[in-house]
Design a protein around this motif. Structure first.
Motif, mmCIF file in Angstrom:
data_model
loop_
_atom_site.group_PDB
_atom_site.id
_atom_site.type_symbol
_atom_site.label_atom_id
_atom_site.label_comp_id
_atom_site.label_asym_id
_atom_site.label_seq_id
_atom_site.Cartn_x
_atom_site.Cartn_y
_atom_site.Cartn_z
ATOM 1 N N VAL A 1 0.823 -1.211 0.000
ATOM 2 C CA VAL A 1 0.000 0.000 0.000
ATOM 3 C C VAL A 1 0.854 1.257 0.000
ATOM 4 O O VAL A 1 0.617 2.187 -0.761
ATOM 5 N N TYR A 2 1.880 1.296 0.852
ATOM 6 C CA TYR A 2 2.640 2.529 1.067
ATOM 7 C C TYR A 2 4.042 2.535 0.478
ATOM 8 O O TYR A 2 4.709 3.558 0.512
ATOM 9 N N TRP B 1 -7.236 -4.468 3.931
ATOM 10 C CA TRP B 1 -6.489 -4.093 2.728
ATOM 11 C C TRP B 1 -6.096 -5.335 1.935
ATOM 12 O O TRP B 1 -5.961 -5.284 0.717
ATOM 13 N N ARG C 1 -5.940 -0.033 -5.227
ATOM 14 C CA ARG C 1 -6.351 1.243 -5.816
ATOM 15 C C ARG C 1 -7.802 1.560 -5.487
ATOM 16 O O ARG C 1 -8.142 2.691 -5.140
ATOM 17 N N LYS D 1 -9.584 0.444 -2.965
ATOM 18 C CA LYS D 1 -9.661 0.742 -1.531
ATOM 19 C C LYS D 1 -9.097 2.127 -1.246
ATOM 20 O O LYS D 1 -9.636 2.881 -0.431
ATOM 21 N N ARG D 2 -8.012 2.467 -1.927
ATOM 22 C CA ARG D 2 -7.398 3.775 -1.722
ATOM 23 C C ARG D 2 -8.364 4.899 -2.110
ATOM 24 O O ARG D 2 -8.434 5.931 -1.451
ATOM 25 N N VAL E 1 -10.653 5.441 0.736
ATOM 26 C CA VAL E 1 -9.950 6.137 1.819
ATOM 27 C C VAL E 1 -9.765 7.612 1.462
ATOM 28 O O VAL E 1 -9.929 8.488 2.323
ATOM 29 N N LEU E 2 -9.433 7.908 0.222
ATOM 30 C CA LEU E 2 -9.271 9.305 -0.192
ATOM 31 C C LEU E 2 -10.575 10.078 -0.052
ATOM 32 O O LEU E 2 -10.569 11.234 0.377
ATOM 33 N N THR F 1 -11.049 10.622 3.652
ATOM 34 C CA THR F 1 -10.035 11.546 4.149
ATOM 35 C C THR F 1 -10.304 12.962 3.663
ATOM 36 O O THR F 1 -10.085 13.933 4.386
ATOM 37 N N VAL G 1 -3.933 12.670 3.249
ATOM 38 C CA VAL G 1 -4.022 12.525 1.794
ATOM 39 C C VAL G 1 -2.626 12.327 1.225
ATOM 40 O O VAL G 1 -2.406 11.467 0.364
ATOM 41 N N GLN H 1 -1.474 8.729 1.647
ATOM 42 C CA GLN H 1 -2.145 7.833 0.702
ATOM 43 C C GLN H 1 -1.647 8.038 -0.721
ATOM 44 O O GLN H 1 -1.368 7.085 -1.441
ATOM 45 N N ALA I 1 0.215 5.707 -3.567
ATOM 46 C CA ALA I 1 -0.409 5.526 -4.878
ATOM 47 C C ALA I 1 0.550 5.880 -6.009
ATOM 48 O O ALA I 1 0.623 5.173 -7.012
#
Length: 128
Positions: free
Chosen positions: A16-17, A46, A54, A56-57, A60-61, A64, A73, A76, A80
């Protein structure tokens, strides 16, 4: 929490990160809070294959953006961008689209977070 969930959570955290990101969690391995985040939020949520990272992100965006937290943001979006999840055109569209759902103030924070992530990743690439 069992070791298998912890290890899977760290693997997903990195996906993810970005590489090396899970290092921030390992010093707190024995704290309940961190065990829940790594062993459940990342290993199970996740890591669930029903949706891509993507997809899921994007959820979250959206959440957020409603908080108006440019700092979250940026975290995240850095992940991305490292993963190549969005084109420049898509990055420009995200705050434009959410302007009508999250409001101008919150979307300004979203925009700032996206731009900070773009600058951060550009600097990372320049230093690599």
């Amino acid at each position: 929490m069992n070791e298998q969930d912890w290890d899977k959570g760290l693997e997903i955290f990195e996906a993810v990160y970005g590489p090396g990101a899970s290092g921030m969690t390992t010093p707190f391995k024995h704290k309940r809070f961190n065990q829940e985040i790594v062993g459940n939020q990342f290993a199970n949520l996740w890591g669930d294959p029903a949706m891509s990272i993507r997809e899921k992100r994007l959820m979250v965006l959206g959440a957020t953006a409603m908080l108006g937290r440019a700092d979250l943001v940026e975290i995240q979006m850095t992940g991305a961008l490292i993963n190549g999840e969005f084109t420049d055109e898509q990055l420009d569209l995200i705050p434009h689209f959410l302007l009508f759902y999250a409001g101008a103030g919150n979307t300004t924070a979203l925009f700032r977070g996206i731009e900070a992530a773009r600058a951060k990743v550009a600097e990372m690439k320049k230093d690599a």
